[in-house]
Design a protein around this motif. Sequence first.
Motif, PDB file in Angstrom:
ATOM      1  N   ILE A 212      39.868  -9.526  81.699  1.00 34.40           N
ATOM      2  CA  ILE A 212      39.774  -8.119  81.300  1.00 34.40           C
ATOM      3  C   ILE A 212      38.880  -7.357  82.278  1.00 34.40           C
ATOM      4  N   THR A 213      37.782  -7.988  82.673  1.00 33.39           N
ATOM      5  CA  THR A 213      36.873  -7.354  83.623  1.00 33.39           C
ATOM      6  C   THR A 213      37.564  -7.114  84.965  1.00 33.39           C
ATOM      7  N   LEU A 214      38.315  -8.104  85.423  1.00 31.59           N
ATOM      8  CA  LEU A 214      39.064  -7.958  86.670  1.00 31.59           C
ATOM      9  C   LEU A 214      40.056  -6.803  86.569  1.00 31.59           C
ATOM     10  N   GLY A 215      40.733  -6.690  85.436  1.00 32.15           N
ATOM     11  CA  GLY A 215      41.691  -5.602  85.232  1.00 32.15           C
ATOM     12  C   GLY A 215      41.030  -4.239  85.283  1.00 32.15           C
ATOM     13  N   ILE A 216      39.856  -4.124  84.665  1.00 28.90           N
ATOM     14  CA  ILE A 216      39.140  -2.849  84.671  1.00 28.90           C
ATOM     15  C   ILE A 216      38.682  -2.496  86.089  1.00 28.90           C
ATOM     16  N   ILE A 217      38.172  -3.496  86.815  1.00 24.50           N
ATOM     17  CA  ILE A 217      37.726  -3.258  88.189  1.00 24.50           C
ATOM     18  C   ILE A 217      38.895  -2.804  89.065  1.00 24.50           C
ATOM     19  N   LEU A 218      40.036  -3.481  88.940  1.00 29.68           N
ATOM     20  CA  LEU A 218      41.202  -3.093  89.737  1.00 29.68           C
ATOM     21  C   LEU A 218      41.699  -1.701  89.369  1.00 29.68           C
ATOM     22  N   LEU A 219      41.657  -1.357  88.085  1.00 27.36           N
ATOM     23  CA  LEU A 219      42.061  -0.016  87.665  1.00 27.36           C
ATOM     24  C   LEU A 219      41.174   1.047  88.300  1.00 27.36           C
ATOM     25  N   VAL A 220      39.868   0.834  88.242  1.00 30.28           N
ATOM     26  CA  VAL A 220      38.937   1.823  88.785  1.00 30.28           C
ATOM     27  C   VAL A 220      39.107   1.955  90.297  1.00 30.28           C
ATOM     28  N   ILE A 221      39.187   0.825  90.993  1.00 29.54           N
ATOM     29  CA  ILE A 221      39.365   0.878  92.450  1.00 29.54           C
ATOM     30  C   ILE A 221      40.690   1.541  92.801  1.00 29.54           C
TER      31      ILE A 221
ATOM     32  N   LEU B  12      40.283   5.310  92.281  1.00 27.11           N
ATOM     33  CA  LEU B  12      39.391   5.953  93.242  1.00 27.11           C
ATOM     34  C   LEU B  12      39.983   6.011  94.642  1.00 27.11           C
ATOM     35  N   ILE B  13      40.618   4.916  95.061  1.00 28.60           N
ATOM     36  CA  ILE B  13      41.159   4.850  96.413  1.00 28.60           C
ATOM     37  C   ILE B  13      42.607   5.359  96.457  1.00 28.60           C
ATOM     38  N   LYS B  14      43.192   5.543  95.277  1.00 24.87           N
ATOM     39  CA  LYS B  14      44.573   6.034  95.143  1.00 24.87           C
ATOM     40  C   LYS B  14      45.581   5.061  95.755  1.00 24.87           C
ATOM     41  N   ILE B  15      45.435   3.781  95.373  1.00 18.87           N
ATOM     42  CA  ILE B  15      46.392   2.754  95.781  1.00 18.87           C
ATOM     43  C   ILE B  15      47.136   2.324  94.512  1.00 18.87           C
ATOM     44  N   PRO B  16      48.392   2.701  94.377  1.00 15.33           N
ATOM     45  CA  PRO B  16      49.125   2.442  93.138  1.00 15.33           C
ATOM     46  C   PRO B  16      49.282   0.952  92.796  1.00 15.33           C
ATOM     47  N   ILE B  17      49.398   0.086  93.803  1.00 17.37           N
ATOM     48  CA  ILE B  17      49.600  -1.327  93.504  1.00 17.37           C
ATOM     49  C   ILE B  17      48.358  -1.923  92.850  1.00 17.37           C
ATOM     50  N   LEU B  18      47.171  -1.461  93.231  1.00 15.65           N
ATOM     51  CA  LEU B  18      45.950  -1.942  92.588  1.00 15.65           C
ATOM     52  C   LEU B  18      45.892  -1.492  91.139  1.00 15.65           C
ATOM     53  N   TRP B  19      46.332  -0.273  90.881  1.00 15.08           N
ATOM     54  CA  TRP B  19      46.350   0.244  89.522  1.00 15.08           C
ATOM     55  C   TRP B  19      47.314  -0.570  88.660  1.00 15.08           C
ATOM     56  N   THR B  20      48.484  -0.888  89.223  1.00 12.62           N
ATOM     57  CA  THR B  20      49.480  -1.675  88.502  1.00 12.62           C
ATOM     58  C   THR B  20      48.968  -3.083  88.226  1.00 12.62           C
ATOM     59  N   LEU B  21      48.367  -3.717  89.221  1.00 14.33           N
ATOM     60  CA  LEU B  21      47.804  -5.055  89.020  1.00 14.33           C
ATOM     61  C   LEU B  21      46.671  -5.028  87.998  1.00 14.33           C
TER      62      LEU B  21
END
Length: 51
Positions: free
Chosen positions: A2-11, A14-23
């Motif tokens: 869950i923590t990894l998911g939240i970190i990837l969502l925030v990054i 912020l950086i506007k990389i859709p694949i990170l948001w999806t992951l």
Amino acid sequence: MITLGIILLVIGLLIKIPILWTLGVIALVVGAILLILGAAGRAVGGRKHWY
């Protein structure tokens, strides 16, 4: 997970990389499912207890 998911969502936001948001969303959902299964007393990954 869950923590990894939240970190990837925030990054991803912020950086506007859709694949990170999806992951991040996928990791968050998988983590929530594992949390619910573990709390219900089901064996997750073949183990009843994690030490």
